[in-house]
Scaffold this active site. Structure first.
Site, PDB file in Angstrom:
ATOM      1  N   CYS A 119       2.512  -3.663  -8.605  1.00 30.69           N
ATOM      2  CA  CYS A 119       1.159  -3.704  -8.053  1.00 30.69           C
ATOM      3  C   CYS A 119       0.124  -3.058  -8.972  1.00 30.69           C
ATOM      4  CB  CYS A 119       1.127  -3.012  -6.693  1.00 30.69           C
ATOM      5  SG  CYS A 119       2.388  -3.593  -5.552  1.00 30.69           S
ATOM      6  N   HIS A 169      -4.574  -8.020  -1.077  1.00 33.68           N
ATOM      7  CA  HIS A 169      -3.764  -7.481  -2.171  1.00 33.68           C
ATOM      8  C   HIS A 169      -3.030  -8.594  -2.924  1.00 33.68           C
ATOM      9  CE1 HIS A 169      -1.289  -4.971  -4.556  1.00 33.68           C
ATOM     10  NE2 HIS A 169      -0.272  -4.812  -3.725  1.00 33.68           N
TER      11      HIS A 169
END
Length: 388
Positions: A84, A334
């Site tokens: 991420c 996200h």
């Protein structure tokens, strides 16, 4: 050493784009950033691209040349993968390339598409950021891992699910006017508390969504900005990176995130600032508890003190330390490979005054972004300031 200016920014709407390709998404964001910067393709010295699971989601590796081609750029292109934190790491390397004189103009960002594979397969893809031998084989998923961290925090410092619910309420409120956000709707504390449990103590509304999208920045040297008469009102003055053990079982504590502490210390030293100088932050809130961990690791709250910050109104956009004015991962969305760079995009918009929430932070001059990979095994921190 040249200073690094943000000359242009670009984003796609975050959400579901099942019929678009990763290169197509990045082209939209990258071309928007180049247009914003008024930079031609032949002026670009390098392209840095963050992407996590292109091989799994798209059946496509070697994304660097593809995304450069999509921008009409022939400069060297590199893909960065750090879960991420992928495009956060890409931004860090772009900053260093400009600082050391290797490049005057860099297009940097990231993209991801995962909604088309469904929740089960997306969860399995995300789990590849954990330890395959010691965590994934035992059935650990990231909701479960962050639930373990939340429980450890509660046991060490106190706090409750209700405290975490206020984080979700705040970030959804901040996303309402953000045209790029995936979730532009409000939630209440009761909504969060009554949502289905994902991994106790975390419920569905404590978690960020699966998202498609892309982000891009054009970073330039101050000399290039001056010579080319490029408007670049925001400067990247600090960059830091930190790592930790991949598996939670190997850490000394689950209630702190030392990788962020190390990245923050480096970024603050680089910028010549202290935590007390920071006006607003964009942090990696993949789960509501992750925002709490980040605020403490960034030195903005003492250990055990950030848990009540949203409930007390301190981290709202009109509070003493606005946090995630974009809506954060929780509400903005996200798209894994795009997230780190998107935080820098949002911070730039906030500081230069063209974000929907800029009026709330009109006096701000120093902002910090924080991206994290896995259970904060990889992290980057960047300091942005209004150029003097």
């Amino acid at each position: 050493m040249p200073s690094v200016r943000v000359a242009g920014v670009g984003l796609t709407p975050f959400g579901e784009h099942p019929d678009r390709t990763t290169r197509d998404l990045f082209a939209e964001a990258g071309i928007e950033a180049m247009s914003d910067a008024e930079v031609r393709a032949d002026a670009v010295d390098a392209v840095y691209f963050g992407n996590f699971v292109g091989e799994l989601a798209d059946g496509q590796g070697h994304h660097g040349p593809l995304v450069a081609e999509s921008l009409g750029v022939s400069a060297p292109a590199t893909r960065f993968e750090s879960a991420c934190a992928s495009s956060g790491v890409a931004v860090r390397h772009a900053v260093r390339a400009v600082e050391c004189g290797d490049a005057d103009v860099v297009v940097v960002g990231g993209a991801e598409r995962m909604t088309h594979v469904g929740t089960d397969e997306a969860t399995a893809m995300l789990a590849t950021a954990a330890d395959a031998i010691h965590e994934v084989s035992a059935g650990v998923t990231f909701p479960g891992a962050y639930a373990l961290m939340a429980d450890a925090y509660f046991e060490t410092y106190g706090g409750s699910r209700r405290d975490l619910a206020h984080v979700a309420v705040k970030n959804h409120a901040h996303a309402l006017e953000n045209e790029y956000a995936q979730f532009q709707f409000e939630v209440s504390v009761d909504d969060v508390l009554e949502a289905p449990t994902v991994a106790s103590p975390l419920g569905l509304l404590d978690a960020c969504p699966v998202t498609d999208g892309a982000s891009a920045l054009v970073l330039v040297s101050d000399e290039y900005a001056r010579d080319a008469d490029v408007e670049a009102a925001v400067e990247v003055t600090g960059s830091g990176q930190g790592s930790d053990t991949l598996a939670l079982q190997d850490r000394e504590t689950l209630s702190r995130t030392p990788a962020t502490e190390r990245a923050a210390a480096e970024a603050y030293r680089d910028a010549g600032i202290e935590a007390a100088d920071i006006d607003l932050v964009e942090v990696h809130d993949c789960f509501t508890c992750a925002e709490v961990f980040a605020l403490e690791a960034l030195g903005l709250y003492d250990p055990g003190e950030a848990i009540t910050a949203a409930r007390e109104g301190e981290t709202w956009r009109d509070g003493q330390l606005p946090v995630n004015c974009s809506g954060g991962l929780k509400a903005k969305g996200h798209p894994v490979g795009a997230t780190g760079a998107s935080q820098v995009v949002e911070m730039t918009r906030l500081l230069r005054g063209d974000h929907p929430n800029s009026d709330y932070v009109s006096e701000a001059s120093t902002g910090v972004t924080h991206s994290a990979g896995g259970t904060v095994a990889s992290t980057t921190v960047h300091v942005l300031e209004v150029a003097r």
